[in-house]
Design an enzyme around this catalytic site. Structure first.
Site, short mmCIF file in Angstrom:
data_model
loop_
_atom_site.label_atom_id
_atom_site.label_comp_id
_atom_site.label_asym_id
_atom_site.label_seq_id
_atom_site.Cartn_x
_atom_site.Cartn_y
_atom_site.Cartn_z
N LYS A 167 0.85 -1.18 0.00
CA LYS A 167 0.15 0.10 -0.22
C LYS A 167 0.97 1.19 0.06
CE LYS A 167 -4.07 1.75 2.71
NZ LYS A 167 -4.85 1.91 3.91
N SER A 201 -9.65 1.75 3.19
CA SER A 201 -9.09 2.31 2.25
C SER A 201 -7.84 1.61 1.54
CB SER A 201 -8.42 3.33 3.12
OG SER A 201 -7.39 2.57 3.93
N SER A 255 -9.86 -1.00 7.34
CA SER A 255 -9.22 -0.84 5.84
C SER A 255 -8.57 -2.11 5.36
CB SER A 255 -8.37 0.35 5.85
OG SER A 255 -9.25 1.62 5.91
#
Lengths: 477, 485
Positions: free
Chosen positions: A78, A153, A177
């Site tokens: 990420k 997210s 997330s």
């Protein structure tokens, strides 16, 4: 080899390395997959040449019998985790051209274990969002159904695994997330106990909530990644000095004598009936494996969302203060004074959701409101933690839905932040309490969208979650 | 008019701690390095970094807390103080707000009339320094981040000082304690000790405090006194004119000798303090406190009293000698090495240090520890004076040599043949010669011009290169000149 079905590290290990199954071959196929489905928009950057070079190197190492824990494991990261010499954008305009100076602890550990980092994944800006739509480089699509959100997210990290762009990935989970997008994309997502994995090098959203964790096609691979990235780090004062077990060794299929709690507050009328049905089937299956179930109560559940949004935004408002245009990142060109530089750089650099949370957090910390909001929310946080500790006196873990619905349509909730916040209703309490939790696939709904179920464990007991998840997966196969 | 008013002053003193590394990373704290050279991703506030507490800061703060009679908190927490400024890389300063590590202490200060006064210490907390903005360049404002993360303690006093003199005494005492403890070098000019003051005045007899102002930027001890006097007078003048004092912050301008308003309460910062989630509670148990207790040196007030009783020194000498720990220890080491130990030799040592050594260290701006004259050699010099081996005058020449080369006094005495001539028959021979050669002066002396003794002493010294023992010279001269009567 794996253009359709998902490929696991066990598959890799069970094959004798030849030209077809060399690490180079695997990496090239992943890179091809990424190219073929560019529209998914899962990556902020793909490390083409570097991955190929690393793959060749790994093939050499393997030939000389120099196998490390994750040799040949292709992983996406990420873009909120720092890699030395690489862009670190946090999917924000404010860090669009920012290059990081150092490796996060988890990155160091992945590199030491010879994992191959294939690229950085898209996400909601600064990990704020539940749909993957708050990114400065555009939304990520759900590979299972491109009209749907992948969740957020950690949208790109989930999509990358679901679309066979990588074997596994790292996401971060502040309020769901990792777990929510894992559920929406039909893969495994594990949020470790707070303190289990070092946060050094993870760009902070809400420091007392954030945890880095793995996405994978199965719980064995998730366990492999966790085992490498977990452990005490002298660079993170909040990381725990508790030994990391050998997870795979204990994933032995034996679930006898386990007792799982079903928190009644998580099974109310707002839960989608198809998800409820799927969970009931799972419960029946686990009962057949010797697991006992008991209904439990977490009485402060209704205060979860407000407490979460007060505390996380308060921390975020302070954590994001460093992006002021003075030293790095976006600096507004239209400024004549210092104050204008601060205001304009931030106004131009941050997206709407980030601004909303900074304002909310600034408000709850301001003098005169601190006691009514921040302090009270801290008290609620302690009550929620206590709810869990009380329940865990009688059960080994909890089973709940991951989300109230399956993946929703792109654009469906962008106009209504509150409705968006509620999509995390089953996941945020875990972060308030600092507990580990995993989301595992549990079939599909009538629209063929994946359903996720969540297992919540005791502090530092990721082991039990992985063991149960493993048995559930074998049932699917 | 000022007699009608009473002043109320409270001080906030910041001390940079003498740790080798910064508060939350391992960068060096060296002063005067090239701009932005003592930095790393952590003190630069790069995305994703985390602070890790340097334990030595806690040690130092506990030490200061114990030395100022504070209660040490078993659990204290760090807080973030949020504000935007280019030299604050994280957009917040790590400090302490609720639950500081030390609280409720006090120190004693001595007033002009020899009485003492207790000044309460509200709290002592740990924090990190910000960087430096450099505005006075043609190009633009530049930022030097070297100072970011250098550890500080902030010592907050109760509003219990009643004059600028008392504030000065309090600040001096604080400086003396931190330097004695070795936790801060106390240098106001370099900014390693900084002081802000809260000032208000009220009519004598009033019970409530009136509006206070905050005075900042007083970067020397002299400035503190002058700035406070300025502000006190300004406030009194306002009240006398029937106006009121506004709650504001003023910056002292040392060149113009005025305090200039910086900001008023209305646009004051809301720092939005909250517990820093990146740091864990600082837990201090009894064992830790006891270990620190063992390391507390004898503090200046106690040392001063002991010097008076143990060495029979005048109070003035004791004060001068104990102002700095290094000087006091130098004195004690000198005493320890004396062969002849009595109140006269102690006083002699005190005189030498106060007049000669302190003059030199002031002129050269060096620590007494860096002088080439070691205490053991000074003791030898003093012994040589007190046993008559050399004269006081010669001793000064020897001392000058010692300063230059660090040689032992004996070596210099022997090398230069400076041993005092105390042999009476030798001196008598020389005196006889001088008297024989100057019959007319002898006559004048005998006629009553007694001050001519100086002429004869001078002649003796000339012939002996100043080595003749002046006491013996005098004795023999008087005997000879008077006998002939």
């Amino acid at each position: 080899m794996h253009s359709v079905s998902s490929y696991s590290y066990d598959d890799f290990l069970n094959q004798t390395p030849d030209n077809n199954n060399s690490v180079l071959n695997i990496v090239e196929k992943y890179l091809k997959n990424i190219e073929l489905r560019k529209n998914i928009n899962a990556f902020t950057e793909v490390y083409n040449e570097e991955s190929i070079a690393n793959a060749k190197k790994t093939d050499q190492e393997l030939k000389s019998n120099n196998k490390k824990k994750l040799s040949g494991f292709v992983i996406a990261v990420k873009d909120i985790i720092s890699i030395e010499g690489k862009k670190l954008t946090c999917a924000s305009k404010i860090l669009k051209d920012f290059t990081s100076l150092y490796d996060a602890t988890v990155i160091k550990k992945l590199k030491d274990a010879d994992a191959i980092i294939i690229g950085k994944t898209n996400c909601d800006e600064f990990a704020m969002g539940s749909s993957g739509e708050n990114s400065s480089i555009g939304k990520t699509l759900n590979p299972v159904n491109e009209a749907k959100v992948p969740g957020g997210s950690s949208s790109g990290s989930a999509a990358a695994v679901a679309a066979n762009f990588s074997m596994g990935s790292l996401g971060t989970d502040t309020g769901g997330s990792i777990r929510q997008p894992a559920g929406f994309c039909g893969i495994v997502g594990l949020k470790p106990t707070y303190g289990r994995v070092s946060r050094y090098g993870l760009v902070a959203f809400a420091s007392s909530f954030d945890q880095i964790g793995p996405f994978a096609n199965n719980s064995r691979d998730a366990a492999r990644i966790l085992e490498v990235i977990a452990g005490h780090d002298p660079l993170d004062s909040t990381s725990a000095n508790i030994p990391v077990p050998n997870y795979l060794e204990k994933m032995n299929g034996d679930l006898k004598n386990l007792k799982i709690g079903l928190p009644k507050e998580y099974f109310d009328d707002s839960l989608n009936p198809e998800i409820k049905k799927s969970i009931e089937l799972k419960i029946e299956f686990l009962k057949s494996k010797g697991v006992k179930f008991v209904e439990v109560s977490l009485p402060h559940t209704e205060y979860t969302i407000p407490a979460y949004y007060i505390l996380t935004t308060a921390e975020a408002s302070s954590n994001l203060a460093r992006y002021d245009g003075a030293r790095y990142g976006h600096r507004s060109k239209n400024s004549n004074t210092m104050e204008e530089m601060f205001v304009n750089s931030r106004s131009e650099g941050f997206g709407n959701e980030v601004k909303r949370r900074i304002m909310l957090g600034t408000y709850v910390l301001s003098s005169g409101y601190y006691d009514a909001y921040y302090k009270k929310a801290q008290k609620v946080r302690r009550l929620i933690q206590k709810d869990f500790l009380d329940v865990f006196k009688n059960v080994d873990c909890l089973l709940t839905p991951t989300s109230p619905t399956t993946a929703f349509n792109l654009g469906e909730k962008t106009k209504n932040p509150l409705e968006m916040y509620l999509s995390d209703i089953y996941t945020v309490s875990v972060n308030l309490a600092g507990l580990p939790a995993i989301s595992i696939p549990s079939g599909k709904d009538k629209n063929n969208l994946p359903i996720g179920i969540q297992l919540i464990g005791k502090h530092f007991d990721e082991q039990t979650l992985l063991k149960i998840a493993d048995v559930c997966e074998n049932n699917l196969n | 008019m000022e007699l009608k008013y009473e002043t109320i002053i409270g001080l906030e003193v910041h001390c940079q701690l003498l740790t080798k590394t910064k508060a939350f990373c391992s960068c060096p704290t060296t002063f005067g390095s090239l701009p932005n050279s003592n930095v790393c991703p952590i003190c630069l506030g790069m995305p994703g970094v985390l602070p890790v507490l340097n334990k030595q800061i806690v040690d130092f703060t506990i030490l200061m807390g114990l030395a100022t009679n504070c209660t040490i908190s078993n659990k204290s927490i760090f807080a973030r103080k949020n504000y935007f400024y280019p030299d604050l890389p994280k957009g917040y300063q790590i400090s302490q707000f609720e639950n500081p590590i030390c609280s409720k202490g006090f120190i004693e200060i001595e007033l002009e009339n020899n009485s003492t006064k207790i000044i309460g210490i509200t709290r002592i907390h740990m924090e990190e320094d910000a960087g430096k903005s450099i505005h006075d360049l043609d190009i633009d404002t530049l930022v030097d981040v070297n100072r970011c993360g250098v550890p500080l303690i902030e010592i907050v006093s109760e509003p219990e000082m009643r004059s600028s003199k008392e504030a000065f005494k309090y600040l001096s005492a604080i400086k003396q304690i931190v330097t004695y403890l070795g936790i801060c070098d106390g240098n106001m000019e370099e900014g390693s000790l900084r002081c802000d003051a809260n000032v208000s005045v009220r009519k004598i007899g009033e019970n409530n405090f009136r509006t206070k102002t905050e005075v900042k930027n007083m970067n020397s001890f002299r400035n503190v006194e002058r700035a406070l006097e300025f502000e006190i007078e300004r406030q009194i003048n306002l009240y006398e004119k029937g106006e009121s004092v506004i709650h504001q912050t003023l910056l002292w301008d040392a060149n113009k000798n005025v305090a200039i308003p910086m900001r008023s309460k209305e646009d004051a910062h809301d720092y939005r303090y909250f517990p820093d989630p990146d740091l864990v509670k600082v837990e201090v148990d009894e064992k830790w406190i006891n270990e620190i207790k063992k390391t507390i040196p004898e503090l200046p007030s106690k040392k001063l009293k002991r010097f008076i009783t143990e060495f029979s020194l005048p109070k003035y000498d004791s004060e001068v000698l104990t102002t700095e720990r290094d000087v006091a220890e130098y004195f004690e080491e000198t005493i320890k090495n004396l062969n002849l130990k009595n109140p006269e030799t102690f006083k002699l040592a005190s005189n030498w240090i106060m007049t000669e050594l302190l003059r030199v260290i002031k002129e050269e701006k060096v620590s007494i520890r860096l002088l080439k004259v070691l205490p053991i050699n000074l003791a030898e010099l003093i012994d040589a004076i007190s046993n008559g081996k050399i004269s006081g005058k010669i001793a000064k020449d020897i001392f000058a040599e010692m300063l230059l080369r660090g040689e032992k006094p004996d070596v210099i005495i022997n090398k230069k043949g400076l041993i005092q001539l105390s042999d009476e028959s030798e001196i008598e021979k020389i005196i006889t010669k001088i008297l024989d050669e100057n019959p007319e002066v002898v006559v004048k002396f005998r006629e009553g011009k007694k001050q001519l003794i100086g002429f004869f002493v001078g002649e003796v010294m000339k012939l002996t290169s100043g080595k003749a023992n002046p006491k013996i010279v005098n004795q023999i001269l008087l005997k000879k000149l008077n006998n002939a009567n």
